[in-house]
Design a protein around this motif. Structure first.
Motif, mmCIF file in Angstrom:
data_model
loop_
_atom_site.group_PDB
_atom_site.id
_atom_site.type_symbol
_atom_site.label_atom_id
_atom_site.label_comp_id
_atom_site.label_asym_id
_atom_site.label_seq_id
_atom_site.Cartn_x
_atom_site.Cartn_y
_atom_site.Cartn_z
ATOM 1 N N LEU A 109 0.823 -1.201 0.000
ATOM 2 C CA LEU A 109 0.000 0.000 0.000
ATOM 3 C C LEU A 109 0.861 1.255 0.000
ATOM 4 N N THR A 110 0.433 2.260 -0.755
ATOM 5 C CA THR A 110 1.102 3.555 -0.711
ATOM 6 C C THR A 110 0.587 4.306 0.517
ATOM 7 N N GLU A 111 1.298 5.349 0.896
ATOM 8 C CA GLU A 111 0.886 6.146 2.059
ATOM 9 C C GLU A 111 -0.495 6.762 1.835
ATOM 10 N N GLU A 112 -0.741 7.240 0.621
ATOM 11 C CA GLU A 112 -2.035 7.845 0.308
ATOM 12 C C GLU A 112 -3.157 6.818 0.412
ATOM 13 N N ARG A 113 -2.914 5.608 -0.104
ATOM 14 C CA ARG A 113 -3.927 4.552 -0.046
ATOM 15 C C ARG A 113 -4.191 4.139 1.405
ATOM 16 N N ARG A 114 -3.135 4.116 2.220
ATOM 17 C CA ARG A 114 -3.298 3.785 3.640
ATOM 18 C C ARG A 114 -4.210 4.811 4.320
ATOM 19 N N ARG A 115 -3.997 6.103 4.018
ATOM 20 C CA ARG A 115 -4.840 7.142 4.604
ATOM 21 C C ARG A 115 -6.291 6.987 4.148
ATOM 22 N N ASP A 116 -6.493 6.660 2.862
ATOM 23 C CA ASP A 116 -7.848 6.449 2.344
ATOM 24 C C ASP A 116 -8.531 5.285 3.054
ATOM 25 N N LEU A 117 -7.784 4.200 3.265
ATOM 26 C CA LEU A 117 -8.358 3.033 3.948
ATOM 27 C C LEU A 117 -8.690 3.365 5.402
ATOM 28 N N ALA A 118 -7.834 4.148 6.048
ATOM 29 C CA ALA A 118 -8.103 4.547 7.434
ATOM 30 C C ALA A 118 -9.361 5.416 7.479
ATOM 31 N N LYS A 119 -9.519 6.292 6.485
ATOM 32 C CA LYS A 119 -10.710 7.146 6.413
ATOM 33 C C LYS A 119 -11.960 6.290 6.193
ATOM 34 N N THR A 120 -11.856 5.272 5.353
ATOM 35 C CA THR A 120 -12.971 4.353 5.111
ATOM 36 C C THR A 120 -13.350 3.617 6.398
ATOM 37 N N ALA A 121 -12.340 3.172 7.134
ATOM 38 C CA ALA A 121 -12.595 2.482 8.406
ATOM 39 C C ALA A 121 -13.305 3.411 9.380
ATOM 40 N N ARG A 122 -12.868 4.672 9.447
ATOM 41 C CA ARG A 122 -13.505 5.650 10.338
ATOM 42 C C ARG A 122 -14.965 5.877 9.951
ATOM 43 N N ALA A 123 -15.231 5.940 8.628
ATOM 44 C CA ALA A 123 -16.612 6.147 8.155
ATOM 45 C C ALA A 123 -17.492 4.971 8.566
ATOM 46 N N ARG A 124 -16.969 3.756 8.449
ATOM 47 C CA ARG A 124 -17.747 2.583 8.850
ATOM 48 C C ARG A 124 -17.961 2.561 10.356
ATOM 49 N N GLY A 125 -16.971 3.054 11.095
ATOM 50 C CA GLY A 125 -17.121 3.166 12.546
ATOM 51 C C GLY A 125 -18.188 4.179 12.920
ATOM 52 N N GLU A 126 -18.239 5.273 12.177
ATOM 53 C CA GLU A 126 -19.264 6.284 12.442
ATOM 54 C C GLU A 126 -20.650 5.713 12.160
ATOM 55 N N ASP A 127 -20.768 4.893 11.107
ATOM 56 C CA ASP A 127 -22.049 4.226 10.823
ATOM 57 C C ASP A 127 -22.464 3.329 11.988
ATOM 58 N N ALA A 178 -11.929 -0.635 18.567
ATOM 59 C CA ALA A 178 -11.779 -1.440 17.348
ATOM 60 C C ALA A 178 -11.244 -0.585 16.206
ATOM 61 N N LEU A 179 -11.739 0.651 16.096
ATOM 62 C CA LEU A 179 -11.270 1.552 15.032
ATOM 63 C C LEU A 179 -9.809 1.931 15.226
ATOM 64 N N ASP A 180 -9.423 2.216 16.472
ATOM 65 C CA ASP A 180 -8.030 2.567 16.738
ATOM 66 C C ASP A 180 -7.099 1.416 16.379
ATOM 67 N N ALA A 181 -7.496 0.197 16.723
ATOM 68 C CA ALA A 181 -6.669 -0.973 16.405
ATOM 69 C C ALA A 181 -6.555 -1.163 14.889
ATOM 70 N N LYS A 182 -7.671 -1.007 14.174
ATOM 71 C CA LYS A 182 -7.650 -1.177 12.719
ATOM 72 C C LYS A 182 -6.837 -0.073 12.060
ATOM 73 N N GLU A 183 -6.999 1.152 12.541
ATOM 74 C CA GLU A 183 -6.248 2.277 11.972
ATOM 75 C C GLU A 183 -4.744 2.080 12.181
ATOM 76 N N LYS A 184 -4.373 1.620 13.358
ATOM 77 C CA LYS A 184 -2.960 1.343 13.637
ATOM 78 C C LYS A 184 -2.446 0.247 12.703
ATOM 79 N N ASP A 185 -3.268 -0.778 12.499
ATOM 80 C CA ASP A 185 -2.921 -1.888 11.613
ATOM 81 C C ASP A 185 -2.741 -1.395 10.173
ATOM 82 N N ILE A 186 -3.628 -0.524 9.723
ATOM 83 C CA ILE A 186 -3.564 -0.005 8.352
ATOM 84 C C ILE A 186 -2.353 0.897 8.161
ATOM 85 N N LEU A 187 -2.107 1.773 9.111
ATOM 86 C CA LEU A 187 -1.047 2.773 8.938
ATOM 87 C C LEU A 187 0.350 2.240 9.246
#
Length: 189
Positions: A109-127, A178-187
């Motif tokens: 993953l590129t750094e930009e793609r990692r940030r996009d995936l973290a943003k996607t995870a946050r959006a799903r967490g907000e849902d 759960a979001l913090d763990a996933k975000e850490k995993d992604i980044l």
């Protein structure tokens, strides 16, 4: 002591909140974190035998290496349909067919793609948080109705609403964890 008429909405709210957390967990598993994970293919649908079915009904998946997923069809005749289904799923993966298996190389993953995936995870967490808050609102309305219908005291209503708020806070905290763990995993590179 909470009246049984007030306990029922609390129990229903807890089931709804647990379901929201479980759904979030499944959603987060489909977001890749740079390592091969067969669960990334859970949403893939395959046209086979005259109908559309989940990939796991026509093939087995495995991740023998950190950057590779293998898909082994149960019937070799479905290999083309499986390959097409993976491509159409828009996962950003390019399957290759070796005649008996489908190999999917997981690019780094590129750094930009990692940030996009973290943003996607946050959006799903907000849902998921919205689902938890909706369960709280539904339960709170049911508590008010039960209090009025059964002529219960305001103290009982307050105690039930306080228990509901505590439960909501616990589930929101679990979602954040759960979001913090996933975000850490992604980044993590």
């Amino acid at each position: 002591m909470i009246d049984p008429a007030l306990q029922e909405p609390l129990d229903e709210a807890e089931m709804d909140m647990e379901a929201a957390l479980e759904h979030l967990s499944n959603e987060l598993n489909t977001i890749r974190a740079g390592r091969a994970n067969p669960q990334m293919l859970d949403g893939v649908r395959v046209e086979a035998y005259g109908s559309t079915m989940p990939l796991n009904q026509v093939a087995s998946t495995a991740a023998p290496q950190a950057d590779l997923i293998t898909v082994s069809p149960y019937d070799k005749g479905t290999i083309g349909a499986i390959e097409k289904g993976i491509t159409q799923a828009n996962l950003g993966l390019n399957p290759t067919n070796n005649g008996s298996q489908i190999l999917i190389s997981i690019p780094p993953l590129t750094e930009e793609r990692r940030r996009d995936l973290a943003k996607t995870a946050r959006a799903r967490g907000e849902d998921a948080k919205i689902s938890v808050r909706n369960a709280r609102r539904t339960a709170k309305d049911a508590i008010k109705k039960a209090t009025t219908a059964d002529s219960l005291s305001e103290d009982m209503q307050y105690e039930a609403e306080q228990g509901l708020q505590d439960m909501t806070d616990r589930y929101v905290a679990r979602i954040d964890k759960a979001l913090d763990a996933k975000e850490k995993d992604i980044l993590t590179v």
